[in-house]
Design a protein around this motif. Structure first.
Motif, mmCIF file in Angstrom:
data_model
loop_
_atom_site.group_PDB
_atom_site.id
_atom_site.type_symbol
_atom_site.label_atom_id
_atom_site.label_comp_id
_atom_site.label_asym_id
_atom_site.label_seq_id
_atom_site.Cartn_x
_atom_site.Cartn_y
_atom_site.Cartn_z
ATOM 1 N N GLU A 191 25.691 12.133 -13.342
ATOM 2 C CA GLU A 191 25.469 12.247 -11.901
ATOM 3 C C GLU A 191 26.774 12.055 -11.131
ATOM 4 N N TYR A 192 27.540 11.027 -11.492
ATOM 5 C CA TYR A 192 28.786 10.740 -10.786
ATOM 6 C C TYR A 192 29.796 11.876 -10.959
ATOM 7 N N LEU A 193 29.903 12.412 -12.185
ATOM 8 C CA LEU A 193 30.865 13.481 -12.415
ATOM 9 C C LEU A 193 30.456 14.762 -11.691
ATOM 10 N N HIS A 194 29.166 15.017 -11.613
ATOM 11 C CA HIS A 194 28.692 16.173 -10.854
ATOM 12 C C HIS A 194 29.069 16.029 -9.379
ATOM 13 N N ALA A 195 28.929 14.805 -8.854
ATOM 14 C CA ALA A 195 29.322 14.562 -7.467
ATOM 15 C C ALA A 195 30.820 14.760 -7.281
ATOM 16 N N GLN A 196 31.611 14.343 -8.283
ATOM 17 C CA GLN A 196 33.060 14.532 -8.201
ATOM 18 C C GLN A 196 33.407 16.021 -8.183
ATOM 19 N N ASP A 197 32.680 16.807 -8.970
ATOM 20 C CA ASP A 197 32.929 18.253 -8.994
ATOM 21 C C ASP A 197 32.786 18.871 -7.606
ATOM 22 N N SER A 198 31.860 18.338 -6.809
ATOM 23 C CA SER A 198 31.621 18.912 -5.485
ATOM 24 C C SER A 198 32.684 18.504 -4.470
ATOM 25 N N MET A 199 33.480 17.462 -4.816
ATOM 26 C CA MET A 199 34.485 16.965 -3.880
ATOM 27 C C MET A 199 35.892 17.458 -4.181
ATOM 28 N N PHE A 200 36.136 17.815 -5.450
ATOM 29 C CA PHE A 200 37.493 18.203 -5.846
ATOM 30 C C PHE A 200 37.468 19.568 -6.512
ATOM 31 N N GLN A 201 38.565 20.273 -6.386
ATOM 32 C CA GLN A 201 38.693 21.577 -7.026
ATOM 33 C C GLN A 201 39.626 21.470 -8.224
ATOM 34 N N GLU A 202 39.445 22.372 -9.174
ATOM 35 C CA GLU A 202 40.337 22.511 -10.325
ATOM 36 C C GLU A 202 40.404 21.241 -11.169
ATOM 37 N N LEU A 203 39.290 20.528 -11.294
ATOM 38 C CA LEU A 203 39.241 19.372 -12.189
ATOM 39 C C LEU A 203 39.103 19.846 -13.630
ATOM 40 N N LEU A 204 39.566 19.011 -14.568
ATOM 41 C CA LEU A 204 39.397 19.339 -15.976
ATOM 42 C C LEU A 204 37.915 19.428 -16.314
ATOM 43 N N PRO A 205 37.544 20.369 -17.164
ATOM 44 C CA PRO A 205 36.157 20.396 -17.630
ATOM 45 C C PRO A 205 35.859 19.160 -18.470
ATOM 46 N N VAL A 206 34.612 18.697 -18.406
ATOM 47 C CA VAL A 206 34.235 17.484 -19.139
ATOM 48 C C VAL A 206 32.888 17.686 -19.797
ATOM 49 N N GLU A 207 32.754 17.161 -21.000
ATOM 50 C CA GLU A 207 31.481 17.110 -21.710
ATOM 51 C C GLU A 207 31.101 15.649 -21.891
ATOM 52 N N VAL A 208 29.945 15.268 -21.369
ATOM 53 C CA VAL A 208 29.464 13.891 -21.503
ATOM 54 C C VAL A 208 28.423 13.864 -22.612
ATOM 55 N N MET A 209 28.659 13.025 -23.607
ATOM 56 C CA MET A 209 27.801 12.979 -24.785
ATOM 57 C C MET A 209 27.206 11.586 -24.953
ATOM 58 N N GLU A 210 25.947 11.533 -25.370
ATOM 59 C CA GLU A 210 25.347 10.275 -25.794
ATOM 60 C C GLU A 210 25.465 10.199 -27.313
ATOM 61 N N GLY A 211 26.113 9.172 -27.819
ATOM 62 C CA GLY A 211 26.296 9.085 -29.254
ATOM 63 C C GLY A 211 27.100 7.871 -29.662
ATOM 64 N N ASP A 212 27.252 7.720 -30.958
ATOM 65 C CA ASP A 212 27.957 6.596 -31.570
ATOM 66 C C ASP A 212 29.383 7.031 -31.876
ATOM 67 N N ILE A 213 30.358 6.385 -31.266
ATOM 68 C CA ILE A 213 31.750 6.790 -31.499
ATOM 69 C C ILE A 213 32.174 6.546 -32.942
ATOM 70 N N LEU A 214 31.466 5.662 -33.656
ATOM 71 C CA LEU A 214 31.800 5.419 -35.053
ATOM 72 C C LEU A 214 31.448 6.611 -35.935
ATOM 73 N N ALA A 215 30.527 7.443 -35.476
ATOM 74 C CA ALA A 215 30.102 8.616 -36.243
ATOM 75 C C ALA A 215 30.714 9.907 -35.704
ATOM 76 N N LEU A 216 31.604 9.796 -34.739
ATOM 77 C CA LEU A 216 32.166 10.977 -34.088
ATOM 78 C C LEU A 216 33.131 11.708 -35.010
ATOM 79 N N GLU A 217 33.003 13.024 -35.083
ATOM 80 C CA GLU A 217 33.967 13.864 -35.786
ATOM 81 C C GLU A 217 35.007 14.326 -34.772
ATOM 82 N N PHE A 218 36.166 13.710 -34.827
ATOM 83 C CA PHE A 218 37.191 13.944 -33.822
ATOM 84 C C PHE A 218 37.819 15.324 -33.969
ATOM 85 N N GLN A 219 38.033 15.967 -32.841
ATOM 86 C CA GLN A 219 38.850 17.173 -32.790
ATOM 87 C C GLN A 219 40.300 16.753 -32.562
ATOM 88 N N PRO A 220 41.262 17.626 -32.864
ATOM 89 C CA PRO A 220 42.654 17.285 -32.562
ATOM 90 C C PRO A 220 42.799 16.883 -31.093
#
Length: 247
Positions: free
Chosen positions: A101-130
């Motif tokens: 919700e907060y990031l969606h609100a930020q999108d409406s206030m600022f232009q050209e922000l980095l794209p973001v993916e918000v995930m629910e999960g365990d960082i211990l099981a995360l398969e990291f990308q470079p």
């Protein structure tokens, strides 16, 4: 971001439950962390500034244990490298929903922000990308100590040359007198921010079984053992600190 005052521990509790990042905490979290963590706004804003120095074009930036997305927002404001994107991950469903919700609100206030993916999960099981930048902002202390080395090794293996891990934590001190002094100063900080002795005591009881701080020496040794070449403290306020770890 509208802030609801933190009054979770203002009334006497017959039994204080272990602290959890549930819906009740999410509602008051911005107020709670600002009044509980010395230097928190400075760390978050400057984490974005630091990230801009390490972020590389067309790479992923990670916010691990992203809570309500304050660090993610700082990354999006400051990082200008072309083609970067942010992955924010947290294991609290309530945090993830409010973060979106907060990031969606930020999108409406600022232009050209980095794209973001918000995930629910365990960082211990995360398969990291470079990645060129990983933020662990007051997250590692909530992970079981025996699981911390493996997580840091995975982060190190995913980091691109020239990237960085930024690690912020509450810290304990090997010297007993120093530890007691800075602990007392932290209590004074919370009193100055309006917390009563009852609130301070009950919050301490709630969190002591789920948050296990390390010393700066332990952090440095663990990071070097995980394969990082250099560990540089860049900020400390009372018993809270932030480090830059370089691959």
């Amino acid at each position: 971001m509208k802030q609801t005052p933190d009054r979770l521990f203002s009334q006497p509790l017959e039994q204080v439950p272990d602290f959890a990042f549930n819906e009740d905490v999410v509602k008051v979290f911005p107020d709670m962390i600002k009044r509980s963590v010395p230097g928190y706004p400075t760390i978050v804003e400057n984490l974005g500034v630091l990230a801009a120095q390490f972020a590389q074009p067309n790479s992923v930036l990670y916010d691990l244990g992203s809570s309500l997305g304050a660090v993610t927002q700082a990354l999006r404001r400051h990082v200008k490298a072309e083609g970067c994107r942010v992955i924010a991950i947290d294991n609290s469903h309530a945090m993830v929903e409010r973060c979106r919700e907060y990031l969606h609100a930020q999108d409406s206030m600022f232009q050209e922000l980095l794209p973001v993916e918000v995930m629910e999960g365990d960082i211990l099981a995360l398969e990291f990308q470079p990645t060129s930048l990983v933020a662990l902002n007051f997250t590692l202390q909530f992970i079981a100590p025996e699981q911390r080395p493996a997580l840091l090794q995975h982060i190190r293996q995913a980091l691109l040359p020239g990237g960085a891990l930024i690690l912020s934590e509450k810290i304990r001190f090997e010297d007993h007198i120093e530890h007691e002094l800075l602990g007392d100063l932290h209590v004074a900080f919370k009193r100055a921010n309006g917390y009563s002795d009852l609130e301070i005591a009950q919050k301490r009881s709630a969190i002591e079984n789920v948050m296990k701080p390390d010393s700066l020496e332990q952090h440095r040794e663990r990071l070097l053992a995980a394969g990082f070449s250099k560990v540089v403290p860049w900020f400390q306020c009372i018993n809270f600190a932030s480090l830059i770890a370089l691959p």
